[in-house]
Write an enzyme that holds these catalytic residues in place. Structure first.
Site, mmCIF file in Angstrom:
data_model
loop_
_atom_site.group_PDB
_atom_site.id
_atom_site.type_symbol
_atom_site.label_atom_id
_atom_site.label_comp_id
_atom_site.label_asym_id
_atom_site.label_seq_id
_atom_site.Cartn_x
_atom_site.Cartn_y
_atom_site.Cartn_z
ATOM 1 N N ALA A 6 0.871 -1.176 0.000
ATOM 2 C CA ALA A 6 0.000 0.000 0.000
ATOM 3 C C ALA A 6 0.907 1.225 0.000
ATOM 4 O O ALA A 6 2.071 1.143 0.372
ATOM 5 C CB ALA A 6 -0.868 -0.029 1.260
ATOM 6 N N GLY A 60 0.500 -5.082 0.619
ATOM 7 C CA GLY A 60 -0.631 -5.031 -0.305
ATOM 8 C C GLY A 60 -0.308 -5.672 -1.643
ATOM 9 O O GLY A 60 -1.193 -6.234 -2.300
ATOM 10 N N GLU A 114 -0.779 -9.175 -1.251
ATOM 11 C CA GLU A 114 -2.211 -9.438 -1.116
ATOM 12 C C GLU A 114 -2.912 -9.410 -2.481
ATOM 13 O O GLU A 114 -3.854 -10.158 -2.721
ATOM 14 C CB GLU A 114 -2.826 -8.418 -0.142
ATOM 15 N N GLU A 153 4.028 -5.663 6.855
ATOM 16 C CA GLU A 153 3.211 -4.670 7.580
ATOM 17 C C GLU A 153 3.587 -4.591 9.050
ATOM 18 O O GLU A 153 3.583 -3.515 9.649
ATOM 19 C CB GLU A 153 1.718 -5.025 7.454
HETATM 20 N N1 3HC Z 1 4.614 3.483 0.114
HETATM 21 C C1 3HC Z 1 5.104 4.700 -0.201
HETATM 22 N N2 3HC Z 1 6.401 4.934 -0.486
HETATM 23 C C2 3HC Z 1 7.227 3.886 -0.465
HETATM 24 C C3 3HC Z 1 6.795 2.585 -0.142
HETATM 25 C C4 3HC Z 1 5.409 2.389 0.146
HETATM 26 N N3 3HC Z 1 4.906 1.195 0.442
HETATM 27 N N4 3HC Z 1 7.853 1.754 -0.192
HETATM 28 C C5 3HC Z 1 8.909 2.505 -0.542
HETATM 29 N N5 3HC Z 1 8.542 3.791 -0.694
HETATM 30 C C6 3HC Z 1 9.390 4.914 -1.115
HETATM 31 C C7 3HC Z 1 10.475 5.204 -0.103
HETATM 32 O O1 3HC Z 1 10.008 6.049 0.919
HETATM 33 C C8 3HC Z 1 11.537 5.837 -0.964
HETATM 34 O O2 3HC Z 1 11.163 7.170 -1.146
HETATM 35 P P1 3HC Z 1 12.275 8.320 -1.324
HETATM 36 O O3 3HC Z 1 13.040 7.933 -2.543
HETATM 37 O O4 3HC Z 1 11.451 9.550 -1.468
HETATM 38 O O5 3HC Z 1 13.097 8.310 -0.075
HETATM 39 C C9 3HC Z 1 11.395 5.129 -2.297
HETATM 40 O O6 3HC Z 1 10.088 4.530 -2.277
HETATM 41 C C10 3HC Z 1 12.413 4.030 -2.528
HETATM 42 O O7 3HC Z 1 12.410 3.171 -1.398
HETATM 43 P P2 3HC Z 1 13.743 2.518 -0.850
HETATM 44 O O8 3HC Z 1 14.794 3.562 -0.727
HETATM 45 O O9 3HC Z 1 13.361 1.760 0.364
HETATM 46 O O10 3HC Z 1 14.117 1.552 -2.050
HETATM 47 P P3 3HC Z 1 14.820 0.139 -1.996
HETATM 48 O O11 3HC Z 1 15.000 -0.262 -3.399
HETATM 49 O O12 3HC Z 1 15.977 0.152 -1.079
HETATM 50 O O13 3HC Z 1 13.743 -0.859 -1.311
HETATM 51 C C11 3HC Z 1 11.596 -1.836 -0.949
HETATM 52 C C12 3HC Z 1 12.551 -1.151 -1.950
HETATM 53 C C13 3HC Z 1 12.148 -3.185 -0.549
HETATM 54 C C14 3HC Z 1 10.278 -2.035 -1.642
HETATM 55 C C15 3HC Z 1 11.441 -0.950 0.299
HETATM 56 O O14 3HC Z 1 11.125 0.353 -0.098
HETATM 57 C C16 3HC Z 1 10.368 -1.380 1.254
HETATM 58 O O15 3HC Z 1 10.582 -2.279 2.041
HETATM 59 N N6 3HC Z 1 9.211 -0.714 1.211
HETATM 60 C C17 3HC Z 1 8.149 -0.882 2.160
HETATM 61 C C18 3HC Z 1 7.362 -2.113 1.880
HETATM 62 C C19 3HC Z 1 6.209 -2.213 2.832
HETATM 63 O O16 3HC Z 1 6.311 -1.993 4.015
HETATM 64 N N7 3HC Z 1 5.042 -2.606 2.295
HETATM 65 C C20 3HC Z 1 3.867 -2.746 3.087
HETATM 66 C C21 3HC Z 1 3.143 -1.466 3.129
HETATM 67 S S1 3HC Z 1 1.765 -1.507 4.207
HETATM 68 C C22 3HC Z 1 0.580 -2.336 3.370
HETATM 69 O O17 3HC Z 1 0.814 -2.813 2.286
HETATM 70 C C23 3HC Z 1 -0.761 -2.429 4.029
HETATM 71 C C24 3HC Z 1 -1.670 -3.401 3.374
HETATM 72 O O18 3HC Z 1 -1.604 -4.642 4.006
HETATM 73 C C25 3HC Z 1 -3.077 -2.910 3.400
#
Ligand code: 3HC
Length: 675
Positions: free
Chosen positions: A63, A102, A105, A125
Site C-alpha cells: 500500500a 498489499g 495481497e 506490515e
Molecule cells: N509506500 C510509499 N512509499 C514507499 C513505499 C510504500 N509502500 N515503499 C517505498 N517507498 C518509497 C520510499 O520512501 C523511498 O522514497 P524516497 O526515494 O522519497 O526516499 C522510495 O520509495 C524508494 O524506497 P527505498 O529507498 O526503500 O528503495 P529500496 O530499493 O531500497 O527498497 C523496498 C525497496 C524493498 C520495496 C522498500 O522500499 C520497502 O521495504 N518498502 C516498504 C514495503 C512495505 O512496508 N510494504 C507494506 C506497506 S503496508 C501495506 O501494504 C498495508 C496493506 O496490508 C493494506
C-alpha cells in the site's frame, strides 16, 4: 492525469501493467486503474484472462504508506482485492522484484501466481506496526498454511520465489527476463478452467500451533503490539468463513494503525530514508569510484569494518603492524564467516569468495592502491594524527581518508593532512559487521562528493547512515553521556544497578546502562592505574571485574552468562556512598526515567540546535539502529514528541537540569521535534 495502469491485449488475454515508480506502491491512481481493468475484463466477452504485471524494478511493494492517516480514496485495497478475486476469468499475478504487503495481497487474491526466481514475497506490515489489511491474514493461511502465514505476517521477512513455490504461494516459476511471455502463456493454458479462489479454501490447523508459536517467539515480540494482534487474529478466525475473518482483520488493522506504535514505526521507516539526504548537496553530485578499501588495524573493529566491504564484493587491503596481530585478525574474519556459513546463511563458496578479496599486509605503503582508507587504530588524537600524516604521504590523490573515531575531532585529524577536503569520519558500531548504524562525520572542510560517496557506499554495505557534525561523541555517544553520568550518580544516591537497568528493559531497550557496561567491558576507557580509583567503575575495573568477559562486573555471571546480583558490588557501592558522604534517598522509577531518558532528549535538542544533526529524525535513526532504542517508540526525539515536550521540560526542571533552549522553546510553543 494519465493512469499508471496501462491496458494491452495479447490475443484474448488482457494485460494490466502498472508503472508507478519507484516501487509501484498501490496508491489511489493505481487502485483505480486496476479496478477499471478488472471491470473491462468483466464486461468484455472477448477477454478470457487477465495478467497483472508491473514495470520498473518491482511488483507492487505494498500500500502507499504516504496515504496512511489521510482520507481513503475509492476503491480501498480490501475492496479491490476482493473484486480481483471475484472475477470469473483467471487472473494471473506476474511477479518480479518484491511483492510486499498489499502487493502480496494482490497476488494472493489473483487466481494464479507466476514469479521469476529472483522475486520475493513478504508481509512486512508488522514492521510498520500494523497487520496485513487487504485479506493477507485470511488468504495466506489458506494458500500457504497457518504456520507459514504466522511466520511471514509476524516477522515481516520476505521469502524467495523458490520458497514461495514450495509453500504453494507461487504456482509456477518464470524464466528470468521472460516474465510477461511466460505469464501470458500460463494464462492461455488456464483459460476456460474454473477459477480457484483462495478465500474459498478451508484453513486447516492444529490449534496447539498458536501457543507454540507465541512461546517460541516471546522474546522477539517483547513489547510489540502488532505480532500479538496478528497471532490472535489468525487464531480466532481460522475456523471462520473468509467474510467474517476479513471483517475482523479490518477492525484489527484500524486499531493498530491509529496507535502510537505504528506511528513510531512508520516514522522510523521514513526517517531512515530521509537520513540519506544530505543538506546542501546536489542529488546528482558526481561520486568517487571506490574499487578497493584500505583498513588500518586488524583488531575487532578493523576486522568487522573489513567484513562489510568483503561481503559486498569490495576488495580490502588490511594493514597491521605485527604479523601475529594480522594473522589473528584474518583468522577472526574467517571464523566469523564460517560461523555464518554454519548457520546456513552463507555457502562455503561465498566464504572463500569473501576471503579471497582480503589482502592482509604489514606494509603501510600498500594502502596506496586504495580509494577509501579507514583507520581503526587506538583512540588517541596523537596516534590518529600520526596515521593521517603518514596516509597523506602515500594515499593516491582523490582517495577518501576516514577515521573510525567514536569521539575525536575530525577537523583536527584532517588538519594533519594536506587534503582536509578528502577526510571524514566513518563511525562504525561494534560489532561492525553486525550493527546497522554508521555515523558519517562531516568535517568543516569535507568535500560534498566525499560525503555523497560515503552515503552511497553505506547503502552498498547495507548500513543505515546518518550525517553527524564534529562534536565530542557525535550524535549517539554524546547522548549516551548524560545517561551514564546520571545512572552512576543514582547508584551513589541510593539506587541499585538492577533497579536502573530494569526501567530501561521495561522501556524496551535490550539492556540497561550497567548491563551494557558489562557487555562492552567495564575496563573500556579505564586508565589501568590500580592506584587511581576515582569512582565505582574504576574500583570494579581495578578488581578485575571487567564485565561479562570476566564473569563479573556490575553483576555476577554464571557460565551461561546469566546475570545475578553481586554482593561485592553492593558492598562497593556502600563504601563509595559513605566515602563521598552522598545523601541517600529512595530513587523512584519516574526519577530514573527523567534522569536517564529525558536528559538524552535534552542533549538531542542541543545537538539539533548546534546543527550537529541535520534533523530530529536523524537522531532517532541513530538511537534505533545503533543503541537498541525500541523502534516502536520511534527514537528519543519522536518519543519525546509523543510524551509531550512540556512533560519532558517539567521533569527536567523538577530534577534541576539545565533545559536546552530549543527544547524549552518548542515546549512553550506546543511544537514537536518531528513535524
Ligand atoms: N509506500 C510509499 N512509499 C514507499 C513505499 C510504500 N509502500 N515503499 C517505498 N517507498 C518509497 C520510499 O520512501 C523511498 O522514497 P524516497 O526515494 O522519497 O526516499 C522510495 O520509495 C524508494 O524506497 P527505498 O529507498 O526503500 O528503495 P529500496 O530499493 O531500497 O527498497 C523496498 C525497496 C524493498 C520495496 C522498500 O522500499 C520497502 O521495504 N518498502 C516498504 C514495503 C512495505 O512496508 N510494504 C507494506 C506497506 S503496508 C501495506 O501494504 C498495508 C496493506 O496490508 C493494506
Amino acid at each position: 492525469m494519465t493512469s499508471p495502469i496501462t491496458t494491452t491485449r495479447q490475443g484474448d488475454v488482457l494485460i494490466l501493467t502498472s508503472d508507478n515508480p519507484p516501487v509501484n506502491a498501490l496508491g489511489a491512481a493505481v487502485r483505480q486503474g486496476l479496478q477499471a481493468g478488472i471491470e473491462e475484463a468483466k464486461s468484455d466477452d472477448s477477454i478470457k484472462a487477465v495478467v497483472i504485471i508491473c514495470a520498473g524494478k518491482t511488483f507492487f511493494a505494498g500500500a502507499d504508506i504516504t496515504e496512511f492517516g489521510k482520507a481513503m480514496q475509492e476503491p480501498s485495497l480490501p475492496v479491490l482485492v476482493d473484486q480481483i478475486e471475484a472475477l470469473d476469468k483467471p487472473v494471473i499475478a506476474a511477479v518480479h522484484g518484491t511483492a510486499l504487503g498489499g502487493g502480496c495481497e494482490v497476488a494472493l487474491a489473483s487466481h494464479y501466481r507466476i514469479a521469476v526466481p529472483s522475486a520475493k514475497f513478504g508481509l512486512p506490515e508488522v514492521k510498520l506496526g500494523i497487520l496485513p489489511g487487504a485479506g493477507g491474514t485470511q488468504r495466506m493461511p489458506r494458500v500457504a498454511g497457518v504456520e507459514a502465514a504466522l511466520e511471514m505476517a509476524t516477522k515481516g521477512d520476505p521469502i524467495s520465489a523458490e520458497q514461495a513455490k514450495a509453500a504453494g504461494l507461487v504456482d509456477r516459476l518464470a524464466t528470468e527476463g521472460n516474465l510477461l511471455a511466460d505469464a501470458v502463456a500460463f494464462a492461455q493454458e488456464v483459460i476456460g478452467k474454473p477459477v480457484s479462489r483462495s478465500s474459498e479454501r478451508p484453513v486447516t490447523v492444529d490449534p496447539a500451533v498458536f501457543d507454540a508459536f507465541r512461546k517460541a517467539n516471546g522474546k522477539r515480540f517483547r513489547g510489540l503490539e502488532a505480532p500479538a494482534a496478528i497471532i490472535d487474529l489468525i487464531e480466532q478466525t481460522a475456523g471462520k468463513p473468509y467474510a467474517e475473518g476479513v471483517q475482523a482483520e479490518r477492525m484489527g488493522f484500524m486499531k493498530l494503525i491509529m496507535g502510537t506504535q505504528s506511528a513510531a514505526l512508520r516514522h522510523i521507516f521514513f526517517a531512515e530514508r530521509k537520513a540519506t539526504k544530505i543538506d546542501g548537496i546536489a542529488e546528482d553530485v558526481q561520486l568517487r569510484d571506490i574499487k578497493r578499501v584500505g583498513v588500518i588495524g586488524a583488531g575487532t573493529m578493523g576486522g568487522g569494518i573489513s567484513m562489510n566491504f568483503l561481503s559486498a564484493g569490495v576488495p580490502v587491503t588490511i594493514v597491521e603492524m605485527a604479523q601475529e596481530a594480522l594473522d589473528r585478525g584474518t583468522a577472526t574474519i574467517r571464523k566469523n564467516y564460517e560461523a555464518t556459513a554454519a548457520k546456513g546463511r552463507m555457502t562455503a563458496e561465498q566464504v572463500e569468495g569473501a576471503m579471497g578479496l582480503l589482502k592482509p599486509t604489514l606494509n603501510f605503503d600498500d594502502l596506496a592502491e586504495c580509494d577509501l582508507i579507514i583507520e581503526a587504530v587506538y583512540e588517541s588524537m596523537d596516534v590518529k594524527k600520526d596515521v593521517f600524516g603518514r596516509l597523506d604521504k602515500i594515499a593516491r590523490p582523490g582517495a577518501i581518508l576516514a577515521s573510525n573515531t567514536s569521539y575525536l575531532n575530525i577537523d583536527e585529524i584532517a588538519a594533519a593532512t594536506s587534503r582536509p577536503q578528502d577526510v571524514l569520519g566513518l563511525h562504525f558500531f561494534s560489532p561492525a559487521n553486525v550493527m546497522k548504524l554508521l555515523e558519517i562525520v562531516r568535517g568543516a572542510k569535507t568535500a560534498d562528493d566525499v560525503l555523497a560517496t560515503a552515503m552511497a557506499l553505506s547503502k552498498k554495505i547495507k548500513k543505515v547512515a546518518v550525517i553527524a557534525g564534529v562534536c565530542y561523541g557525535f550524535i549517539g555517544n554524546r547522548m549516551l553521556m548524560p545517561r551514564q553520568v546520571e545512572a552512576n550518580k543514582m547508584l551513589l544516591e541510593g539506587a541499585t544497578p538492577e533497579q536502573i537497568d530494569k526501567v530501561h528493559v521495561a522501556f524496551g531497550m535490550p539492556m540497561g546502562p550497567f548491563q551494557m557496561a558489562d557487555l562492552a567491558g567495564v575496563d573500556i576507557g579505564w586508565h589501568r592505574d590500580p592506584n587511581r580509583i576515582e569512582n565505582i567503575r574504576d574500583a570494579l575495573a581495578a578488581e578485575g571485574r571487567w564485565g561479562q568477559k570476566k564473569s563479573a562486573g556490575f553483576y555476577d555471571y554464571d557460565e551461561k552468562r546469566t546475570p545475578s546480583n553481586s554482593p561485592r558490588v553492593t558492598e562497593l557501592i556502600a563504601e563509595w556512598r559513605e566515602k563521598l558522604n552522598v545523601p541517600q534517598h529512595e530513587v523512584t522509577e519516574e526519577e530514573i526515567v527523567v534522569r536517564t531518558l529525558y536528559t538524552m532528549v535534552n542533549e538531542g535538542a542541543l545537538i539539533l540546535a548546534e546543527g550537529m544533526a541535520q534533523r530530529a529524525s536523524d537522531v532517532d535513526v541513530v538511537w534505533v539502529y545503533g543503541y537498541g532504542w525500541p523502534p516502536y517508540r520511534g527514537g528519543p526525539m519522536f518519543w519525546a514528541d509523543t510524551e509531550g515536550l512540556k512533560k519532558i521540560v517539567d521533569g527536567l526542571d523538577k530534577y534541576g537540569f539545565e533545559v536546552a533552549p530549543l527544547l524549552r522553546e518548542k515546549a512553550e510553543k506546543g511544537e514537536k521535534f518531528n513535524k
